[in-house]
Enzyme design. Structure first.
Site, PDB file in Angstrom:
ATOM      1  N   LYS A  37     -17.480  -0.143   5.954  1.00 11.73           N
ATOM      2  CA  LYS A  37     -17.908  -1.145   4.976  1.00 11.73           C
ATOM      3  C   LYS A  37     -19.422  -1.149   4.762  1.00 11.73           C
ATOM      4  CE  LYS A  37     -17.213  -6.016   3.865  1.00 11.73           C
ATOM      5  NZ  LYS A  37     -16.521  -7.259   4.249  1.00 11.73           N
TER       6      LYS A  37
ATOM      7  N   PHE B 184     -11.610  -6.844  13.672  1.00 11.72           N
ATOM      8  CA  PHE B 184     -10.529  -7.306  12.818  1.00 11.72           C
ATOM      9  C   PHE B 184     -10.163  -6.226  11.793  1.00 11.72           C
ATOM     10  CE2 PHE B 184      -9.167  -9.565   8.890  1.00 11.72           C
ATOM     11  CZ  PHE B 184      -7.933  -9.973   9.360  1.00 11.72           C
ATOM     12  N   GLN B 185      -8.894  -5.962  11.678  1.00 10.61           N
ATOM     13  CA  GLN B 185      -8.359  -4.937  10.776  1.00 10.61           C
ATOM     14  C   GLN B 185      -8.964  -3.557  11.029  1.00 10.61           C
ATOM     15  OE1 GLN B 185      -8.327  -6.488   6.683  1.00 10.61           O
ATOM     16  NE2 GLN B 185      -6.279  -7.309   7.075  1.00 10.61           N
TER      17      GLN B 185
ATOM     18  N   GLU C 265       0.815  -1.219   0.000  1.00 13.23           N
ATOM     19  CA  GLU C 265       0.000   0.000   0.000  1.00 13.23           C
ATOM     20  C   GLU C 265       0.847   1.267   0.000  1.00 13.23           C
ATOM     21  OE1 GLU C 265      -0.480  -2.538   2.062  1.00 13.23           O
ATOM     22  OE2 GLU C 265      -2.550  -3.231   1.861  1.00 13.23           O
TER      23      GLU C 265
ATOM     24  N   MET D  64      24.473   8.348   2.444  1.00  9.06           N
ATOM     25  CA  MET D  64      24.450   9.636   3.124  1.00  9.06           C
ATOM     26  C   MET D  64      24.768   9.460   4.607  1.00  9.06           C
ATOM     27  SD  MET D  64      24.233  12.810   2.617  1.00  9.06           S
ATOM     28  CE  MET D  64      23.244  13.458   1.264  1.00  9.06           C
TER      29      MET D  64
END
Lengths: 182, 579
Positions: B161, B111-112, B49, B483
């Site tokens: 949802k 969940f999630q 993502e 760096m």
């Protein structure tokens, strides 16, 4: 001993507090946005009062900001960038009417209850509840008057104290408009 | 028209002109991926993502249109926090849609589930948790408005949802065309104050040693042409910050290039010695100013920015103008014209000759590698610059390779430089290059990446290979987090702590091939040109060219952190020259 570190963005000058009256959209999470902004930018909130306004779309936050840590200009500009913040008034004490409510429970053995009631009379406070050896009173007034009252009660033994934080509105115009003005 | 929330979301995105979005489906966002099948919007399936977010950013960088990403709830939302913060720091217009657990389950540790709006509050310009299907068209309309106007930035829309799930009655709604924006707290102003603009013009006409300090606001406001006009009218030199590379042509005689920590000596020193800085869409970032107290000590400041909070945040301006950069510059050009145009500018020949003296004494320089040494990264970038079309889009990761790319490339067109400036997000290059290629399929797109960065987001090359984005990657492999190695060499007495990545693991050529790309490896200077030519010929898949580079090359010039820009450290070969 070293000097306190100076944040180049926020500076270190100033002192005392300033009151911001912030009109916000009455939406979920707005208080979190404001509080989060203060935390993230390193600004310090001394007190915060939230209340609905006469227009149900908006709420009013009265925020007392410690200006030691932040030039007020940055605080105001960053606050103004929040999409839900509608407008901001900066009020200093001289140009505004400020009020705060305190509720306090004090030890008050029957023998000395009279002394406390004297103070309640002098300050025009209100007795809310009386117990065998305690008394609960409330006072609404300017923050400094509330401070004085609290200081005078302290020697008797404060059991619990709750202050609302101040709310404020700008003082009204005193002079009548010039009748000759266009 | 009756529809469900998921259909409304797709329709709303279409109505905003979205033609492509980057994302990855999952539980909570599933109902939206069904109407996606019937939509005109192309969806690019990413492998992580974070990639979706950076692709949306790269798309926005290259096109100026808002990038769009869509991911599910919980871990997907947290994975896209980095791109949100990156876009917030660099003022990139972006709209991110995240799935959320059903409204009734919010707060139950479902969940999630995560508190996406809470987590992203401080890294977005604004965010929404939509609670009713009927709100979707209006919220999406407002989200694009906020992302693209004023100071652009990322806006997140979190969608439970149940309001998009056709099997749930809460998703039923009637489509409507969104109303005008009802945003009482959001009214960005674009026009600069006329009197302040006159004051600015007056300061310009009085200045003997002026420098235009141009920042990312030039590109955001589509103001490159206006800037060119201002510079040519007044004959004032222009520095282009990391966020405005390409906003003023590097080949222009008035261009001084990049200022700041790794800026070239002339750009840094001209600002230090200036008596007037005209800051246009720049924010006095610490990487530009060095120690603020020692920055441009003799200069008066004209500061133009769309975001009034930037005016005076770091340096108190003498004239502060809130407004859109392009519009303010156009008005400034008019005001200067009324004052006599180029005839009203004082004689600045002594200043010009000082500048050209610095340019002659302190050009960018490096030592070419000897026979037994690996490649010099600067050489690779010069070769790449000279072997690619003039309008090539370059996307960069973060670190030494980024600074060399910015220093050695010649940016002569706006929107050809895509990088992570404010947040400094390693791994930005590959997904951002994919997003840029998606937005500008007509252009050649090269990602300049380091080996450390490459390992953070290389999986998105699978996205590029399978979705048909033939980007090219110049992988500067110096076997180190370069760096950090440079800082440990210079500031930690060469005590190297956890910076060595190994030279041969992974095998980048094989890895590239496994990811569906052409993999090439280059070790000697004479191979560089042919390898680039070979890469340029490939148009059916991505190419990764691993350039094996010297590990101990440092980026110069350098202003050590916390030091004044007057203490800029030049290349060792130039250190004896008079300043």
């Amino acid at each position: 001993m070293s000097a306190a570190p100076t944040n180049p963005v926020l500076g270190a000058e100033g002192g005392g507090t300033t009151t911001l009256v912030v009109r916000v959209e009455n939406k979920a999470g707005v208080l979190a946005r404001v509080a989060g902004l203060f935390a993230r930018r390193g600004f310090n909130i001394e007190s915060l009062a939230v209340a609905p306004t006469d227009d149900e779309r908006f709420s009013r936050l009265t925020i007392v900001v410690g200006v030691d840590a932040a030039p007020m200009e940055q605080v105001v500009k960053q606050l103004d960038k929040l999409v839900n913040v509608v407008d901001i008034q900066e009020l200093n004490s001289a140009a505004s009417v400020e009020r705060e409510l305190m509720m306090v429970t004090v030890r008050a053995d029957p023998a000395i209850r009279g002394q406390i009631l004297d103070l309640v009379r002098v300050f025009q406070a209100t007795v809310l509840n009386v117990g065998y050896d305690e008394i609960m009173v409330s006072l609404t007034g300017s923050p400094s008057r509330v401070d004085d009252f609290e200081d005078l009660l302290r020697p008797y033994g404060i059991v619990e104290v709750q202050r609302t934080g101040k709310v404020a509105l700008p003082k009204l115009v005193k002079s009548a408009p010039d009748p000759l003005a266009p | 028209m009756k529809m469900n929330g998921g259909q409304a979301l797709m329709k709303a995105l279409e109505s905003e002109g979205v033609d492509i979005m980057f994302g990855l489906p999952g539980g909570a966002i599933l109902p939206v991926y069904d109407p996606l099948l019937d939509s005109s919007i192309r969806h690019v399936l990413v492998r992580h993502e974070q990639g979706a977010g950076h692709m949306a950013e790269g798309y926005a960088h290259a096109t100026g249109r808002p990038g769009v990403a869509m991911v599910t709830s919980g871990p997907a939302a947290t994975n896209i926090v980095t791109p949100l913060c990156d876009a917030y720091m660099d003022s990139i217009p972006m709209v991110v849609v995240t799935g959320q657990v059903p409204y009734a389950a919010i707060g139950t540790d479902a969940f999630q589930e995560c508190d996406t709006t809470g987590i992203t509050m401080s890294v977005t310009k604004h965010n929404y948790l939509v609670t009713e299907a009927a709100d979707i068209p209006q919220v999406i309309h407002d989200a694009f408005h906020i992302a693209t106007t004023g100071r652009p930035g990322p806006v997140l829309v979190d969608i439970p949802k149940d309001i998009v799930d056709p099997n749930n009655p809460r998703s039923a709604m009637e489509w409507y065309t969104p109303k005008d924006h009802d945003l009482p707290g959001y009214r960005p102003n674009r026009t600069g104050d006329a009197e302040l603009i006159r004051q600015a013009a007056k300061l310009i006409c009085e200045a003997e040693r002026p420098v235009i300090y141009s920042g990312g606001g030039i590109l955001k406001s589509r103001g490159a042409e206006a800037l060119l006009e201002l510079a040519e009218l007044t004959g004032i030199h222009v520095v282009t910050t990391l966020m405005n590379r390409g906003g003023f042509p590097d080949d222009h005689p008035l261009c001084l290039g990049m200022p700041g920590m790794h800026g070239n000596f002339t750009a840094v020193t001209a600002m230090q010695e200036a008596d007037l800085l005209i800051a246009l869409g720049a924010r006095f970032d610490d990487r530009v100013t060095g120690k603020v107290a020692g920055f441009a000590p003799h200069a008066k400041i004209i500061h133009v920015d769309i975001d009034s909070a930037e005016l005076g945040k770091v340096r108190r301006p003498d004239v502060a103008i809130q407004g859109d950069c392009r519009l303010v510059i156009e008005d400034l050009v008019k005001a200067l014209g009324e004052m006599g145009g180029s005839d009203a500018q004082p004689d600045r020949n002594p200043w010009r000759s000082r500048i050209s003296g610095w340019q002659e004494r302190f050009p960018l320089t490096y030592e070419q590698s000897k026979d037994d040494e690996l490649l010099k990264p600067q050489f690779v970038l010069e070769q790449l610059r000279d072997s690619t079309p003039d309008d090539t889009i370059v996307a960069s990761g973060v670190g030494q390779h980024q600074m060399w790319a910015s220093q050695y490339w010649k940016f002569n067109h706006p929107y050809t430089w895509v990088n992570s400036g404010g947040l400094g997000t390693m791994g930005f290059a590959i997904p951002a290059a994919i997003g840029a290629k998606a937005g500008r399929p007509d252009r050649m797109v090269w990602a300049v990446d380091g080996d450390g960065c490459f390992q953070m987001t290389a999986q998105e090359l699978v996205t590029a290979a399978t979705e048909g984005f033939p980007i090219k990657v110049a992988l500067i492999n110096n076997a180190y987090l370069g760096m950090v190695r440079q800082w440990q060499e210079m500031f930690y007495e060469e005590r190297y702590s956890e910076v060595y990545l190994t030279r041969d693991v992974p095998d980048y050529k094989m890895w590239a091939e496994a990811l569906g790309c052409v993999g090439l490896r280059v070790e000697s200077p004479e191979e560089v040109g042919p390898a680039i030519a070979q890469a340029n010929e490939v148009d059916d898949r991505p190419v990764v060219v691993e350039f094996r580079c010297e590990a101990e090359e440092n980026v110069y010039p350098m202003v050590p952190a916390g030091m004044s820009n007057s203490d800029v450290v030049v290349d060792p070969s130039q250190q004896d020259r008079p300043r």
